[in-house]
Scaffold this active site. Structure first.
Site, short mmCIF file in Angstrom:
data_model
loop_
_atom_site.label_atom_id
_atom_site.label_comp_id
_atom_site.label_asym_id
_atom_site.label_seq_id
_atom_site.Cartn_x
_atom_site.Cartn_y
_atom_site.Cartn_z
N TYR A 116 0.85 -1.20 0.00
CA TYR A 116 0.00 0.00 0.00
C TYR A 116 0.88 1.24 0.00
O TYR A 116 1.86 1.32 0.73
CB TYR A 116 -0.90 0.00 1.25
CG TYR A 116 -1.77 1.22 1.37
CD1 TYR A 116 -3.06 1.22 0.85
CD2 TYR A 116 -1.30 2.38 1.99
CE1 TYR A 116 -3.86 2.34 0.94
CE2 TYR A 116 -2.10 3.51 2.09
CZ TYR A 116 -3.38 3.48 1.56
OH TYR A 116 -4.17 4.60 1.65
N GLU A 204 -3.65 7.59 -4.05
CA GLU A 204 -3.59 6.33 -3.31
C GLU A 204 -3.42 5.16 -4.27
O GLU A 204 -4.17 5.04 -5.24
CB GLU A 204 -4.88 6.14 -2.51
CG GLU A 204 -4.87 4.90 -1.64
CD GLU A 204 -6.23 4.65 -0.97
OE1 GLU A 204 -7.25 4.58 -1.68
OE2 GLU A 204 -6.25 4.53 0.26
#
Ligand code: GDP
Ligand code: MN
Length: 398
Positions: A116, A204
């Site tokens: 991530y 993101e």
């Protein structure tokens, strides 16, 4: 403002953020052609909506998942046909879901590890912060709640920008070594340049992947742009997809109105964000439910006020309207003219309470009185809120 994944991929390419190749398609036929043009055997078909959680989402027609693997152009076409025009429900769309109007056909990565990576603005630190975690591909909020120690944060000095050592710290936190380590530091720095250059408030990547071949790639991309900086990014504004936004909010933004739709039945039209909040509080305090937040601003024209009225009335849940204007820069007579124009045009299907105070209040009140429209006038915010709540109750009882 948000953009689609396929648009985000173009920005990644422009700034040198490594990601798999792909093409957008809006019909099954286009999807088939895209697959053929890509000329790759391992492909994924991804539904394009402004919401995440597509992989685990469900279409209302029963089809499972908004991300599917395919190996031939014919198969890509078949999957696209099942997605396009259909409503996809994910944990981020709410039960109403979103209609899929485009799909993205991309080179499928063989995934070794899902990580991530995100850059966002940390308002408490007044700086961008880069967030990295080895727990990619899943719900990052759940990781933050259950295993906060697996989330690594690196604030970036807004003037100095990202330093090479910070990119190395992040790559290390992601558990990467060798070639992957240097690919990741390059990707992180490129992503930061993109974040700053395009005035993003969020970039993101979930998941950032290590492929079976050992490369580091951005597999998914979610962007948020700072609306206040859009004026200097015509190329970003061009990416806007209004079908993904609340139709009322799109219409309101054309007139420079700050409108946010809510679930209640009493609409309000106010000047100033603070007064709009206070008006909503008062409606609630006297037992009503606000249908929207609406700040017409200090420099609204008669046309903008009339447009605001029509937007309010396009909401079928609205059973009453409270206008609360404290005229400073905004003159009460302008508001009155806008109200009169809109009421004459819409025939006003619900009760309307108006409270005017401040600049040119006498002219405003006189205009409304002489228009002979069925407007209930109020002398204070509390008085106005009570009157509209009562009028809506009466309307229901009648
Ligand atoms: P989201 O569910 O809306 O966040 O969409 P993602 O783009 O993150 O895709 C969801 C999941 O599908 C990812 O976490 C991966 O596990 C899988 N996925 C997406 N693209 C690929 C791909 O190219 N190859 C493989 N093997 N899996 C993929
Ligand atoms: Mn994702």
């Amino acid at each position: 403002m948000n953009i689609h994944e396929y648009q985000a991929r173009d920005l990644f390419e422009k700034f040198g953020v490594a990601a798999p190749r792909g093409k957008m398609a809006s019909t099954p036929e286009e999807a088939e052609i895209a697959a053929r043009e890509l000329g790759i055997e391992k492909l994924v078909v991804k539904a394009q909506i402004h919401a995440g959680g597509r992989g685990k989402g469900t279409f209302k027609n029963g089809y499972q998942g908004g991300v599917h693997a395919a190996s031939t152009p014919a198969e890509v076409k078949e999957i696209a046909a099942k997605m396009l025009g259909q409503t996809l429900v994910t944990h981020q769309t709410g039960p109403a879901g979103r209609v899929v109007r485009k799909v993205y056909i991309a080179e499928a990565a063989g995934i070794e590890k899902e990580l991530y990576l995100a850059i966002l603005l940390d308002r408490a630190k007044s700086a961008p912060v880069i967030i990295a975690s080895t727990e990619g591909g899943m719900d990052i909020e759940a990781v933050a709640a259950k295993t906060p120690e697996r989330i690594f944060r690196e604030p970036i000095h807004p003037l100095l920008g990202i330093q090479p050592y910070q990119a190395r710290k992040l790559a290390h936190a992601l558990g990467l070594k060798g070639q992957q380590f240097s690919q990741a530091t390059k990707l992180i720095q490129a992503m930061y340049r993109l974040f700053v250059a395009e005035d993003c408030s969020l970039v993101e990547v979930n998941p950032l992947v290590v492929t079976k071949e050992g490369n580091v790639l951005a597999l998914d991309a979610k962007f948020n742009f700072d609306d206040n900086a859009l004026y200097r990014h015509a190329e970003v504004v061009a990416l806007r997809d209004e079908t993904e936004e609340d139709a009322r909010e799109v219409e309101a933004s054309k007139y420079g109105l700050n409108y946010i739709g809510l679930d209640g039945n009493i609409a309000c039209l106010v000047n100033g964000a603070g007064l709009a909040m206070a008006t909503m509080d008062n409606i609630k305090y006297f037992g009503g439910e606000p249908a929207n937040f609406l700040d017409v601003g200090g420099s609204a024209t008669k046309e903008a006020v009339a447009a605001a009225f029509k937007i309010i009335l396009s909401d079928k849940q609205v059973e009453g309207i409270l206008v609360n204007i404290f005229g400073g820069i905004m003159r009460c007579d302008i508001i009155a003219e806008g109200i009169i124009a809109a009421v004459q045009e819409t025939k006003l299907p619900v009760p309307l309470v108006v409270r005017l105070e401040g600049s040119n209040v006498e002219i405003g009140k006189k205009l409304i009185l002489e228009s002979n429209l069925p407007v209930i006038s109020a002398d204070s915010l509390a008085d106005g809120a009570q009157k509209i709540v009562a009028a809506v109750k009466e309307g229901k009882a009648a």
